[in-house]
Design an enzyme around this catalytic site. Structure first.
Site, PDB file in Angstrom:
ATOM      1  N   LYS A  80       2.497  53.789   5.225  1.00 48.89           N
ATOM      2  CA  LYS A  80       3.632  53.247   4.473  1.00 48.89           C
ATOM      3  C   LYS A  80       4.798  53.046   5.429  1.00 48.89           C
ATOM      4  CE  LYS A  80       4.676  52.344   0.117  1.00 48.89           C
ATOM      5  NZ  LYS A  80       3.762  51.797  -0.896  1.00 48.89           N
ATOM      6  N   GLY A 180       6.209  50.148 -21.192  1.00 42.26           N
ATOM      7  CA  GLY A 180       6.599  49.198 -20.150  1.00 42.26           C
ATOM      8  C   GLY A 180       5.788  47.918 -20.230  1.00 42.26           C
ATOM      9  N   GLY A 182       6.135  45.073 -18.259  1.00 43.50           N
ATOM     10  CA  GLY A 182       6.369  44.224 -17.095  1.00 43.50           C
ATOM     11  C   GLY A 182       5.094  43.476 -16.754  1.00 43.50           C
ATOM     12  N   VAL A 184       2.320  44.386 -15.183  1.00 44.33           N
ATOM     13  CA  VAL A 184       1.058  45.074 -15.473  1.00 44.33           C
ATOM     14  C   VAL A 184       0.919  45.331 -16.974  1.00 44.33           C
ATOM     15  CG1 VAL A 184      -0.287  47.175 -15.070  1.00 44.33           C
ATOM     16  CG2 VAL A 184       0.973  46.133 -13.180  1.00 44.33           C
TER      17      VAL A 184
HETATM   18  P1  NAD Z   1       7.532  45.698 -13.576  1.00 38.75           P
HETATM   19  O1  NAD Z   1       8.858  46.002 -12.957  1.00 38.75           O
HETATM   20  O2  NAD Z   1       7.094  44.284 -13.733  1.00 38.75           O
HETATM   21  O3  NAD Z   1       7.432  46.380 -15.028  1.00 38.75           O
HETATM   22  C1  NAD Z   1       8.003  47.598 -15.379  1.00 38.75           C
HETATM   23  C2  NAD Z   1       8.466  47.430 -16.838  1.00 38.75           C
HETATM   24  O4  NAD Z   1       8.846  48.709 -17.354  1.00 38.75           O
HETATM   25  C3  NAD Z   1       9.679  46.519 -16.974  1.00 38.75           C
HETATM   26  O5  NAD Z   1       9.419  45.556 -17.963  1.00 38.75           O
HETATM   27  C4  NAD Z   1      10.801  47.472 -17.383  1.00 38.75           C
HETATM   28  O6  NAD Z   1      11.777  46.840 -18.211  1.00 38.75           O
HETATM   29  C5  NAD Z   1      10.021  48.526 -18.139  1.00 38.75           C
HETATM   30  N1  NAD Z   1      10.672  49.831 -18.262  1.00 38.75           N
HETATM   31  C6  NAD Z   1      11.568  50.413 -17.427  1.00 38.75           C
HETATM   32  N2  NAD Z   1      11.922  51.621 -17.919  1.00 38.75           N
HETATM   33  C7  NAD Z   1      11.214  51.816 -19.048  1.00 38.75           C
HETATM   34  C8  NAD Z   1      11.145  52.867 -20.007  1.00 38.75           C
HETATM   35  N3  NAD Z   1      11.860  53.990 -19.883  1.00 38.75           N
HETATM   36  N4  NAD Z   1      10.309  52.734 -21.073  1.00 38.75           N
HETATM   37  C9  NAD Z   1       9.592  51.597 -21.220  1.00 38.75           C
HETATM   38  N5  NAD Z   1       9.608  50.562 -20.349  1.00 38.75           N
HETATM   39  C10 NAD Z   1      10.422  50.675 -19.275  1.00 38.75           C
HETATM   40  O7  NAD Z   1       6.476  46.531 -12.714  1.00 38.75           O
HETATM   41  P2  NAD Z   1       4.902  46.327 -12.692  1.00 38.75           P
HETATM   42  O8  NAD Z   1       4.541  45.507 -11.511  1.00 38.75           O
HETATM   43  O9  NAD Z   1       4.433  45.939 -14.045  1.00 38.75           O
HETATM   44  O10 NAD Z   1       4.445  47.807 -12.349  1.00 38.75           O
HETATM   45  C11 NAD Z   1       4.492  48.817 -13.352  1.00 38.75           C
HETATM   46  C12 NAD Z   1       4.081  50.151 -12.734  1.00 38.75           C
HETATM   47  O11 NAD Z   1       2.778  50.041 -12.159  1.00 38.75           O
HETATM   48  C13 NAD Z   1       4.979  50.653 -11.609  1.00 38.75           C
HETATM   49  O12 NAD Z   1       5.003  52.067 -11.650  1.00 38.75           O
HETATM   50  C14 NAD Z   1       4.258  50.204 -10.347  1.00 38.75           C
HETATM   51  O13 NAD Z   1       4.581  51.014  -9.242  1.00 38.75           O
HETATM   52  C15 NAD Z   1       2.819  50.407 -10.776  1.00 38.75           C
HETATM   53  N6  NAD Z   1       1.845  49.580 -10.050  1.00 38.75           N
HETATM   54  C16 NAD Z   1       1.942  48.238 -10.091  1.00 38.75           C
HETATM   55  C17 NAD Z   1       0.998  47.469  -9.426  1.00 38.75           C
HETATM   56  C18 NAD Z   1       1.037  45.960  -9.473  1.00 38.75           C
HETATM   57  O14 NAD Z   1       0.048  45.323  -9.095  1.00 38.75           O
HETATM   58  N7  NAD Z   1       2.139  45.354  -9.936  1.00 38.75           N
HETATM   59  C19 NAD Z   1      -0.042  48.079  -8.700  1.00 38.75           C
HETATM   60  C20 NAD Z   1      -0.131  49.481  -8.693  1.00 38.75           C
HETATM   61  C21 NAD Z   1       0.827  50.217  -9.376  1.00 38.75           C
END
Ligand code: NAD
Length: 355
Positions: A80, A180, A182, A184
């Site tokens: 990292k 959440g 977002g 994913v």
């Molecule tokens: P993202 O930022 O697109 O989505 C996160 C969502 O969570 C947002 O819509 C945000 O408004 C919402 N949120 C924030 N606080 C919240 C709460 N208290 N309650 C409910 N919702 C809340 O991120 P992402 O890319 O969808 O990733 C989500 C998680 O998965 C993160 O922890 C990330 O590290 C992990 N992750 C993502 C990937 C990937 O491919 N994107 C891969 C491995 C792990």
């Protein structure tokens, strides 16, 4: 670049302090392990209080990547990079070109990509200096681009496998609470709806929650209340550390499986889940779809090879849960134990070198 020596078992192979006063670059690259292949893991841009907190974050994240890559059966180690966000105006291209030069100095032992705070444009700037970069703009028909759909697919397949083991049913019999919506979480909702699951969702952006509720007939709950939702499965897809001591007492779900990283606040919280009969599907096993896509981009695999590896996520989870059961360990401890075993064994394809 200054190298801090590390050596004893369980510690990272190398910690490289990187700096470039002209661009304001100040950061750390940690190579936790290169035994299975180049140490792969993204680059985080964040404002840290001190060099010590920055280094601690990099050490923790690099170890996590080594475990994730090992259990995803990737020919990659774990590493990292973290960069301290400079004060004031930042020339990002200059900053990430300087970072790219630091990555180049490591001569392929570290492969970078995006993480929190970094973008495709940042990686493109680093790529001007080194080829050891993934997460670049996608090329049609090739792996790469937004990893989220792959992550969601792996979480979905894992949930299906875990539900079969915990409830003896398919997902069509179950209610899933998704925290959440977002990249994913939204993609996961689509897959769960298609599989016939009932959905409960929580998301701070009301318009996004309303759109998912309308599309998939989901019930909306507040951010705090979703931890008490009457559901079978809790799918954390927002923040890390959501399962703490208080959450373990509140959860109604008997299965926890979601995309978020570092779901457990502490390992003891994972023990508490196990004591309460809640099956926890370890986060870094189920959310590896994204890194598989990134690895495929860097290693030049075809899209079908990448897809086949993501499709095997449920089987890999099954192997981890079997390993934990055999050793009388809770799943999170079983996953860590298996990952550590793989980090000391010769990686597939490296056995001959080691012989
Ligand atoms: P993202 O930022 O697109 O989505 C996160 C969502 O969570 C947002 O819509 C945000 O408004 C919402 N949120 C924030 N606080 C919240 C709460 N208290 N309650 C409910 N919702 C809340 O991120 P992402 O890319 O969808 O990733 C989500 C998680 O998965 C993160 O922890 C990330 O590290 C992990 N992750 C993502 C990937 C990937 O491919 N994107 C891969 C491995 C792990």
């Amino acid at each position: 670049m200054v190298d801090i020596p590390h050596g004893s078992a369980g510690t990272p192979e190398a910690v490289h302090v990187i700096s470039d006063p002209t661009s304001g670059l100040e950061g750390v690259i940690v190579l936790h392990s290169t035994r299975r292949g180049p140490a792969a893991g993204g680059c985080r841009l964040w404002r840290y209080e001190s060099r010590a907190t920055m280094t601690d974050d990099a050490l923790r994240l690099a170890e996590g990547m080594a475990y994730k890559n090992a259990l995803a059966d990737l020919p990659l180690g774990g590493g990292k990079a973290v960069i301290n966000l400079p004060e004031g105006d930042v020339d990002r291209r200059a900053l990430f070109r300087a970072f790219g030069r630091a990555v180049a100095e490591l001569d392929g032992s570290y492969v970078t990509a995006e993480d929190v705070g970094t973008t495709i444009a940042d990686m493109a700037a680093a790529r001007e200096e080194t080829r050891h970069v993934a997460g670049l703009a996608p090329v049609a028909g090739r792996p790469g681009g937004d990893p989220s759909p792959w992550t969601a697919r792996g979480v979905f397949l894992s949930m299906r496998e875990a539900a079969r083991r915990r409830f003896g049913t398919g997902l069509d019999d179950l209610t899933v609470a998704v925290q959440g919506l977002g990249n994913v979480g939204s993609a996961l909702c689509a897959l769960l709806h298609e599989a016939g699951a009932r959905l409960i969702v929580a998301e701070p952006r009301p318009g996004v929650a309303a759109a998912i509720a309308c599309r998939y007939g989901a019930e909306i709950m507040s951010r705090d209340a979703i931890l008490d939702a009457r559901c079978d499965v809790f799918a954390p897809c927002a923040l890390g550390g959501v399962i703490d001591a208080r959450a373990t007492r509140r959860l109604q779900a008997k299965l926890v499986c979601g995309g978020a990283n570092n779901v457990l606040a502490t390992a003891q919280d994972g023990d508490r889940l196990a004591d309460r009969g809640v099956l926890y599907a370890p986060d870094y096993v189920v959310n590896a779809g994204g890194i598989i896509n990134v690895a495929a981009e860097y290693l030049g695999w075809s899209a079908s090879e990448a897809a086949a590896r993501v499709e095997a996520t449920g089987q890999r989870l099954a192997a981890v849960l079997d390993h934990a059961e055999r050793h009388g360990l809770a799943p999170h401890r079983g996953a860590d134990a298996l990952a550590r075993e793989r980090l000391v064994a010769p990686a597939p394809g490296r056995a001959c070198e080691a012989a």
